[in-house]
Design a protein around this motif. Structure first.
Motif, short mmCIF file in Angstrom:
data_model
loop_
_atom_site.label_atom_id
_atom_site.label_comp_id
_atom_site.label_asym_id
_atom_site.label_seq_id
_atom_site.Cartn_x
_atom_site.Cartn_y
_atom_site.Cartn_z
N GLY A 49 0.87 -1.22 0.11
CA GLY A 49 -0.07 0.29 -0.02
C GLY A 49 0.71 1.35 -0.01
O GLY A 49 0.15 2.32 -0.20
N ALA A 50 2.07 1.17 0.12
CA ALA A 50 3.00 2.20 0.50
C ALA A 50 3.01 3.15 -0.99
O ALA A 50 2.93 4.45 -0.92
N GLU A 90 10.89 3.87 -11.06
CA GLU A 90 10.04 4.07 -12.25
C GLU A 90 8.99 2.63 -12.60
O GLU A 90 7.87 3.16 -12.81
N GLN A 91 9.71 1.77 -12.52
CA GLN A 91 8.76 0.46 -12.75
C GLN A 91 7.62 0.45 -11.77
O GLN A 91 6.52 0.19 -11.97
N GLN A 92 7.87 0.63 -10.32
CA GLN A 92 7.00 0.69 -9.10
C GLN A 92 5.99 1.49 -9.60
O GLN A 92 4.63 1.46 -9.40
N LEU A 93 6.50 2.98 -9.92
CA LEU A 93 5.49 3.86 -10.09
C LEU A 93 4.46 3.77 -11.26
O LEU A 93 3.15 3.73 -11.10
N LYS A 94 4.90 3.00 -12.41
CA LYS A 94 4.36 2.49 -13.60
C LYS A 94 2.99 1.54 -12.90
O LYS A 94 1.71 1.61 -13.55
N ALA A 147 -2.38 0.03 -11.67
CA ALA A 147 -3.44 -0.67 -10.57
C ALA A 147 -4.36 0.43 -10.25
O ALA A 147 -5.36 -0.27 -9.78
N SER A 148 -4.10 1.52 -10.10
CA SER A 148 -5.11 2.60 -9.79
C SER A 148 -6.18 2.93 -10.70
O SER A 148 -7.01 3.79 -10.40
N LYS A 149 -6.07 2.59 -12.14
CA LYS A 149 -6.97 2.74 -12.82
C LYS A 149 -8.15 1.98 -12.85
O LYS A 149 -8.36 0.95 -12.44
#
Length: 82
Positions: free
Chosen positions: A41-42, A71-75, A80-82
């Motif tokens: 969740g972080a 960058e990979q984690q942000l993508k 996932a949030s879409k």
């Protein structure tokens, strides 16, 4: 202001996050010692709410590798949030 901090060890990351919070800046330290559910969740929380994220990576991980991993984690978090 948004910031990402890389620290020398887990304790240093926790200390830096606490110092930011003491000054009224929301911050979170995340490491391998952070419970898995909290780690999952972080990143979405950081993207949505946090101003400062503090992390620890082993010394043998280059700064470029750290940025690539972030960058990979942000993508992944945005997908996932879409």
């Amino acid at each position: 202001m948004r910031a990402l901090g890389f620290c020398v060890d887990v304790r240093h990351a926790e200390l830096m996050a606490e110092r930011f919070r003491q000054r009224g800046i929301e911050a979170l330290a995340v490491s391998g010692e952070t419970p898995a559910e909290e780690r999952r969740g972080a990143l979405p929380k950081a993207i949505a709410h946090l101003r400062t994220a503090i992390t620890f990576e082993p010394k043998n991980v280059s700064f470029r590798q750290k940025l690539d991993r972030l960058e990979q984690q942000l993508k992944a978090a945005k997908s996932a949030s879409k």
